[in-house]
Scaffold this motif. Structure first.
Motif, mmCIF file in Angstrom:
data_model
loop_
_atom_site.group_PDB
_atom_site.id
_atom_site.type_symbol
_atom_site.label_atom_id
_atom_site.label_comp_id
_atom_site.label_asym_id
_atom_site.label_seq_id
_atom_site.Cartn_x
_atom_site.Cartn_y
_atom_site.Cartn_z
ATOM 1 N N VAL A 191 27.643 -12.243 -15.208
ATOM 2 C CA VAL A 191 26.967 -12.897 -16.233
ATOM 3 C C VAL A 191 27.478 -12.815 -17.490
ATOM 4 C CG1 VAL A 191 24.608 -13.059 -17.227
ATOM 5 C CG2 VAL A 191 24.755 -12.301 -14.671
ATOM 6 N N ASN A 213 27.949 -14.916 -21.607
ATOM 7 C CA ASN A 213 27.473 -15.882 -22.653
ATOM 8 C C ASN A 213 28.581 -16.853 -22.965
ATOM 9 O OD1 ASN A 213 25.304 -13.538 -23.170
ATOM 10 N ND2 ASN A 213 24.459 -15.288 -23.562
ATOM 11 N N CYS A 215 24.811 -20.591 -23.897
ATOM 12 C CA CYS A 215 24.299 -20.494 -22.363
ATOM 13 C C CYS A 215 24.513 -19.213 -21.632
ATOM 14 C CB CYS A 215 24.543 -21.764 -21.513
ATOM 15 S SG CYS A 215 23.949 -23.267 -22.320
ATOM 16 N N GLU A 216 23.593 -18.558 -21.118
ATOM 17 C CA GLU A 216 24.071 -17.537 -20.103
ATOM 18 C C GLU A 216 24.239 -18.143 -18.790
ATOM 19 O OE1 GLU A 216 21.197 -14.585 -18.002
ATOM 20 O OE2 GLU A 216 21.580 -13.780 -19.899
ATOM 21 N N THR A 260 26.144 -17.685 -14.909
ATOM 22 C CA THR A 260 26.245 -16.855 -13.798
ATOM 23 C C THR A 260 27.574 -17.490 -12.901
ATOM 24 O OG1 THR A 260 23.935 -16.496 -13.690
ATOM 25 C CG2 THR A 260 25.221 -15.829 -11.664
ATOM 26 N N GLY A 284 23.818 -22.308 -15.026
ATOM 27 C CA GLY A 284 23.460 -22.094 -16.095
ATOM 28 C C GLY A 284 23.752 -22.648 -17.395
#
Length: 124
Positions: free
Chosen positions: A7, A9, A17-18, A20, A33
């Motif tokens: 994960v 940013n 946005c985060e 994955t 994401g």
């Protein structure tokens, strides 16, 4: 087959946005994401060959200040940033300098110039 999920940013736009990120055998196979198309490219670059800008200072003789702020003209490989910062400790230049002037050409053979990020007048 080694599968890993990270994960992170995204820093490519103000959305942050985060993401994955699914990595299989060292390759990005899926990114979720993101709200814009820059997210997957950022994730792939960050996983396979992370890069960073370098901001630092170098000593300057005859300037109105003792240190000149400098920045890399483009990104550097992340694993070489500290080597470049150490090298910059040994650099000493003479005033005057204009913002954008090349202070160190092709630092450590990486193909990246270090440039002045402000003007530095000669101390009178």
């Amino acid at each position: 087959m080694a599968v890993e999920t990270r994960v992170m940013n995204c820093i490519m736009c103000p959305m942050g946005c985060e993401l994955t990120v699914t990595i299989e055998d060292g390759k990005v196979t899926n990114v979720t994401g993101n709200t814009c198309p820059r997210g997957p490219k950022y994730a792939n670059d960050e996983v396979t060959a992370p890069k960073r800008m370098l901001t630092s200072t170098v000593a300057i003789e005859g300037g109105v200040l003792p240190l000149l702020p400098v920045v890399s003209a483009t990104v550097l490989p992340k694993e070489r940033v500290m080597d470049c910062a150490r090298f910059l400790r040994s650099v000493k230049i003479n005033a005057p300098v204009k913002a954008g002037d090349v202070v160190v050409e092709n630092i450590l053979g990486l193909g990246v110039n270090i440039v002045a990020s402000r003007n530095m007048e000669l101390h009178q």
